[in-house]
Design a protein around this motif. Structure first.
Motif, PDB file in Angstrom:
ATOM      1  N   ASP A 173       0.767  -1.242  -0.037  1.00  0.00           N
ATOM      2  CA  ASP A 173      -0.076  -0.178  -0.038  1.00  0.00           C
ATOM      3  C   ASP A 173       0.885   1.313   0.064  1.00  0.00           C
ATOM      4  N   LEU A 197      -7.521  -2.351  -3.133  1.00  0.00           N
ATOM      5  CA  LEU A 197      -7.385  -0.810  -2.857  1.00  0.00           C
ATOM      6  C   LEU A 197      -8.164  -0.162  -4.012  1.00  0.00           C
ATOM      7  N   ASP A 200     -11.902  -0.888  -2.735  1.00  0.00           N
ATOM      8  CA  ASP A 200     -12.420  -0.079  -1.624  1.00  0.00           C
ATOM      9  C   ASP A 200     -12.191   1.554  -1.834  1.00  0.00           C
ATOM     10  N   LYS A 201     -11.990   1.771  -2.971  1.00  0.00           N
ATOM     11  CA  LYS A 201     -11.725   3.336  -3.774  1.00  0.00           C
ATOM     12  C   LYS A 201     -10.744   3.871  -2.841  1.00  0.00           C
ATOM     13  N   LYS A 202      -9.661   3.217  -2.573  1.00  0.00           N
ATOM     14  CA  LYS A 202      -8.658   3.617  -1.859  1.00  0.00           C
ATOM     15  C   LYS A 202      -7.455   4.150  -2.435  1.00  0.00           C
TER      16      LYS A 202
END
Length: 284
Positions: A173, A197, A200-202
C-alpha cells in the motif's frame, strides 16, 4: 509456622507451574508486514478466534517490524506459525537448514501475479521505465520485489543499471501511495492488494493505472517449524482447508485473507522462487 510456610511455598510453586504451563499453551502466529499494522491486525482477528476454537488453545497474533523479523521469529520458534511470501519462506527454510514446512496456501497463490503501476501516460511498457524513479515494496517481498525484478531482468531492464533511482517502500500500500503522490514515476505490487485498494476506492484508478501484469508464479503460504508435532500440523491444515464461504465465519475469514479457499502446499512449489532469487543475486 514452618509447616504453614512450607504449604504456602508449595501453593505458590504449583500456581507458578500452572501459570507457566498455561503460557506455554498459547499458540502464536505472525505475518510478514506487507501492509499497514492496522490492516494486518484487522485481517488476523477473526482467524485467531477461529483457530482458538479448532485448536482448543489460546491463539495470539504477534506483529513484527519487518520481513526479516518474521523469518527469525519462526526459525527460532518464537512463534508457532507464520504467513510468508514465497521468498520469505525460501529464506526461512534456508536459514533453518530445511526445518520450515509450508502448510497451506490460498488457491490464488498457485497463480499469483504482480502489477506495475504509474500515473505517467508516457510509460506503457517495462522498457519505458529506463531512466525513471521506481519503487519496489520490501526487499524481501516476493510479489513486491523478487519476482518483479526477475521479470524486469528478463525484459532487458536491469533495475540497478537502467533505472534512475530505486526505492523500497516497505509495503504494497505504501508503494501505491508513492506512485499516486508522484514520489516515483512507477512501482510494483501484489495484484491482490491492488485489486482490494481499487475495490475499496482507496486509490484513484483513473489516475493510477496498471501498465504491466506479470506472468504467474507461486507465492504466499502459512508455514510452521518442522519440530511441531504432526498431529498439531494436521489439525492446522484441516482448520484452514475446512474454511468455506458457506458459513458466516468462513466467509468473513476467506474474504479478509483474500482467498477463495486454502489448499495443502509443499516446499517443491517454491523451487521457482528459489531459482529466481539465486538468478537475481538475492540468495546465496
Amino acid at each position: 509456622m514452618h509447616t504453614l510456610a512450607r504449604r504456602l511455598f508449595l501453593i505458590l510453586a504449583l500456581a507458578a507451574a500452572a501459570s507457566g504451563a498455561q503460557a506455554q499453551q498459547v499458540f502464536r502466529i505472525t505475518a510478514i508486514p506487507d501492509e499497514s499494522p492496522t490492516e494486518l491486525a484487522r485481517k488476523a482477528a477473526p482467524l485467531v478466534k477461529y483457530l482458538e476454537g479448532k485448536l482448543g488453545t489460546k491463539v495470539e497474533f504477534t506483529p513484527v517490524t519487518d520481513y526479516a523479523a518474521a523469518v527469525e521469529a519462526l526459525v527460532n520458534k518464537q512463534v508457532d506459525m507464520a504467513w510468508f511470501g514465497g521468498f520469505t519462506f525460501v529464506q526461512a527454510n534456508q536459514r533453518s537448514g530445511g526445518k520450515i514446512i509450508p502448510l497451506v496456501q490460498r488457491e490464488e497463490d498457485e497463480k499469483f501475479r504482480s502489477v506495475f503501476i504509474t500515473t505517467d501516460p508516457a510509460i506503457k511498457s517495462l522498457a519505458d521505465l529506463k531512466g525513471r524513479d521506481f519503487s519496489f515494496g520490501s526487499q524481501s517481498s516476493t510479489s513486491g520485489h523478487l519476482m518483479p525484478r526477475s521479470f524486469l531482468l528478463a525484459g532487458g531492464v536491469d533495475p540497478d543499471k537502467h533505472l534512475k533511482r530505486v526505492a523500497y517502500s516497505g509495503a504494497h500500500d505504501a508503494t501505491v501511495a508513492a506512485v499516486a503522490s508522484g514520489k516515483v514515476a512507477a512501482g510494483v505490487l501484489n495484484i491482490s492488494v491492488w485489486d482490494k485498494l481499487v475495490a475499496d476506492k482507496k486509490v484513484d484508478a483513473t489516475k493510477v493505472r496498471v501498465f504491466y501484469t506479470t506472468p504467474t508464479y507461486y507465492d504466499y503460504n502459512w508455514s510452521v517449524h518442522a519440530d511441531m508435532p504432526a498431529a498439531r500440523r494436521e489439525a492446522l491444515a484441516r482448520a484452514f482447508t475446512g474454511l468455506t464461504p458457506a458459513s458466516a465465519e468462513g466467509k468473513q475469514i476467506l474474504e479478509l485473507q483474500r482467498a477463495t479457499r486454502f489448499l495443502p502446499t509443499k516446499a517443491d512449489n517454491y523451487k521457482g522462487i528459489e531459482d529466481a532469487a539465486r538468478n537475481a543475486g538475492l540468495l546465496k
